[in-house]
Design a protein around this motif. Structure first.
Motif, PDB file in Angstrom:
ATOM      1  N   ASN A  17       1.347  -1.420   0.577  1.00 10.77           N
ATOM      2  CA  ASN A  17       0.109  -0.188  -0.168  1.00 10.77           C
ATOM      3  C   ASN A  17       0.841   1.171  -0.281  1.00 10.77           C
ATOM      4  O   ASN A  17       0.144   1.924  -0.544  1.00 10.77           O
ATOM      5  N   GLU A  58       1.593   2.844  -3.385  1.00  9.85           N
ATOM      6  CA  GLU A  58       0.427   3.702  -3.750  1.00  9.85           C
ATOM      7  C   GLU A  58      -0.273   4.949  -3.413  1.00  9.85           C
ATOM      8  O   GLU A  58      -0.399   5.650  -3.960  1.00  9.85           O
ATOM      9  N   LEU A  59       0.336   4.406  -1.897  1.00  9.20           N
ATOM     10  CA  LEU A  59      -0.343   6.240  -1.357  1.00  9.20           C
ATOM     11  C   LEU A  59       0.963   6.905  -1.390  1.00  9.20           C
ATOM     12  O   LEU A  59       0.369   8.107  -1.978  1.00  9.20           O
ATOM     13  N   ASN A  62       2.174   7.285  -4.869  1.00  5.04           N
ATOM     14  CA  ASN A  62       2.093   7.857  -5.597  1.00  5.04           C
ATOM     15  C   ASN A  62       1.079   8.940  -5.466  1.00  5.04           C
ATOM     16  O   ASN A  62       0.959  10.226  -6.357  1.00  5.04           O
ATOM     17  N   HIS A  63       0.181   9.164  -4.692  1.00  2.00           N
ATOM     18  CA  HIS A  63      -1.360   9.287  -4.499  1.00  2.00           C
ATOM     19  C   HIS A  63      -1.063  10.464  -4.152  1.00  2.00           C
ATOM     20  O   HIS A  63      -1.277  11.840  -4.816  1.00  2.00           O
ATOM     21  N   VAL A  64       0.288  11.116  -3.452  1.00  2.00           N
ATOM     22  CA  VAL A  64       0.591  11.900  -1.913  1.00  2.00           C
ATOM     23  C   VAL A  64       1.456  13.220  -3.028  1.00  2.00           C
ATOM     24  O   VAL A  64       1.362  14.190  -3.415  1.00  2.00           O
ATOM     25  N   ALA A  89       1.366  13.087  -6.474  1.00  2.00           N
ATOM     26  CA  ALA A  89      -0.008  13.924  -7.427  1.00  2.00           C
ATOM     27  C   ALA A  89      -0.862  15.106  -6.778  1.00  2.00           C
ATOM     28  O   ALA A  89      -0.904  16.094  -7.377  1.00  2.00           O
ATOM     29  N   LEU A  90      -0.999  14.943  -5.787  1.00  2.00           N
ATOM     30  CA  LEU A  90      -1.635  15.583  -5.071  1.00  2.00           C
ATOM     31  C   LEU A  90      -0.524  16.889  -4.496  1.00  2.00           C
ATOM     32  O   LEU A  90      -0.966  18.218  -5.291  1.00  2.00           O
TER      33      LEU A  90
END
Length: 52
Positions: free
Chosen positions: A24, A27-28, A30-32, A34-35
């Motif tokens: 996980n 994936e986290l 990558n999201h952070v 992008a944000l």
């Protein structure tokens, strides 16, 4: 997993923690990332937002 940690009365299964970090965190991350890019550069879209 949250229930296991919250209601496990401080019993932590290290195998569960290890699997969670391996599956996980990327994936986290990558999201952070992008944000953070969206905050710095603004959101990316195919069309312009209406201007006022």
């Amino acid at each position: 997993m949250r229930n296991a940690l919250t209601h496990g009365h401080f019993k932590v299964d290290l195998d569960i923690v290890w699997k969670a970090t391996q599956g996980n965190l990327q994936e986290l991350d990558n999201h952070v990332a992008a944000l953070l890019i969206a905050v710095v550069n603004g959101p990316v879209s195919d069309h312009q937002a209406p201007t006022r």
